[in-house]
Design a protein around this motif. Structure first.
Motif, PDB file in Angstrom:
ATOM      1  N   SER A  64       2.239  -1.409   6.465  1.00  0.00           N
ATOM      2  CA  SER A  64       3.066   0.120   7.168  1.00  0.00           C
ATOM      3  C   SER A  64       2.215   1.092   7.509  1.00  0.00           C
ATOM      4  O   SER A  64       0.753   1.442   7.181  1.00  0.00           O
ATOM      5  CB  SER A  64       3.599   0.548   5.898  1.00  0.00           C
ATOM      6  N   ASP A 115       3.901   4.547   5.349  1.00  0.00           N
ATOM      7  CA  ASP A 115       4.238   4.720   4.058  1.00  0.00           C
ATOM      8  C   ASP A 115       2.984   4.031   3.434  1.00  0.00           C
ATOM      9  O   ASP A 115       2.736   2.799   3.066  1.00  0.00           O
ATOM     10  CB  ASP A 115       5.444   3.980   3.318  1.00  0.00           C
ATOM     11  N   ARG A 116       1.866   4.532   3.593  1.00  0.00           N
ATOM     12  CA  ARG A 116       0.394   3.975   2.941  1.00  0.00           C
ATOM     13  C   ARG A 116      -0.232   4.967   2.287  1.00  0.00           C
ATOM     14  O   ARG A 116      -0.346   6.017   2.371  1.00  0.00           O
ATOM     15  CB  ARG A 116      -0.383   3.641   4.360  1.00  0.00           C
ATOM     16  N   LYS A 117      -0.843   4.426   1.315  1.00  0.00           N
ATOM     17  CA  LYS A 117      -1.856   5.212   0.381  1.00  0.00           C
ATOM     18  C   LYS A 117      -3.030   4.539   0.704  1.00  0.00           C
ATOM     19  O   LYS A 117      -4.351   5.493   0.838  1.00  0.00           O
ATOM     20  CB  LYS A 117      -1.668   4.850  -1.150  1.00  0.00           C
ATOM     21  N   GLY A 175      -1.602   0.465   3.630  1.00  0.00           N
ATOM     22  CA  GLY A 175      -0.251   0.106   4.011  1.00  0.00           C
ATOM     23  C   GLY A 175       0.402  -1.252   3.541  1.00  0.00           C
ATOM     24  O   GLY A 175       1.458  -1.705   3.850  1.00  0.00           O
ATOM     25  N   GLY A 231       3.503  -0.693   1.110  1.00  0.00           N
ATOM     26  CA  GLY A 231       4.588  -0.046   1.807  1.00  0.00           C
ATOM     27  C   GLY A 231       5.136  -1.140   2.750  1.00  0.00           C
ATOM     28  O   GLY A 231       6.357  -1.079   3.022  1.00  0.00           O
ATOM     29  N   LYS A 253       8.967  -2.804   2.400  1.00  0.00           N
ATOM     30  CA  LYS A 253       9.917  -2.780   3.514  1.00  0.00           C
ATOM     31  C   LYS A 253      10.360  -4.028   3.657  1.00  0.00           C
ATOM     32  O   LYS A 253      11.512  -4.444   4.019  1.00  0.00           O
ATOM     33  CB  LYS A 253       9.044  -2.213   4.732  1.00  0.00           C
ATOM     34  N   ASP A 258      11.757  -0.271  -3.291  1.00  0.00           N
ATOM     35  CA  ASP A 258      10.794   0.971  -3.355  1.00  0.00           C
ATOM     36  C   ASP A 258       9.311   0.528  -3.597  1.00  0.00           C
ATOM     37  O   ASP A 258       8.883  -0.318  -4.109  1.00  0.00           O
ATOM     38  CB  ASP A 258      11.388   1.675  -4.554  1.00  0.00           C
ATOM     39  N   PRO A 259       8.760   1.347  -2.431  1.00  0.00           N
ATOM     40  CA  PRO A 259       6.898   0.993  -2.513  1.00  0.00           C
ATOM     41  C   PRO A 259       6.617   1.428  -3.749  1.00  0.00           C
ATOM     42  O   PRO A 259       5.446   0.783  -4.176  1.00  0.00           O
ATOM     43  CB  PRO A 259       6.610   1.851  -1.573  1.00  0.00           C
ATOM     44  N   THR A 260       6.990   2.108  -4.496  1.00  0.00           N
ATOM     45  CA  THR A 260       6.393   2.559  -6.031  1.00  0.00           C
ATOM     46  C   THR A 260       6.442   1.242  -6.865  1.00  0.00           C
ATOM     47  O   THR A 260       5.661   0.894  -7.536  1.00  0.00           O
ATOM     48  CB  THR A 260       7.078   3.803  -6.428  1.00  0.00           C
TER      49      THR A 260
END
Length: 66
Positions: A10, A13-15, A18, A21, A25, A30-32
């Motif tokens: 992603s 949505d990346r920390k 990605g 995330g 997807k 949910d990414p969490t």
């Protein structure tokens, strides 16, 4: 346009890279939840980091929208 889904890292949505995330997807969750699964794998089994690195290397980054 093709009918199959493809795994991308992603951009939005990346920390770190990605990966979580992109997996979220792809799996439509949910990414969490994906991040928690990776943390559990990291601390319980120790393979979470290895799996993350493999996906980081192998999965291409999500294409930019024009």
């Amino acid at each position: 346009m093709s009918d199959y889904k493809r795994l991308y890292r992603s951009r939005a949505d990346r920390k770190i890279a990605g990966v979580c995330g992109g997996l979220a997807k792809y799996l439509d969750i949910d990414p969490t939840v994906v991040r928690i699964i990776f943390l559990v794998l990291l601390f319980m089994v120790g393979g979470g980091l290895l799996i993350y690195l493999i996906i980081w290397i192998c999965a291409p980054e999500e294409p930019e929208l024009p």
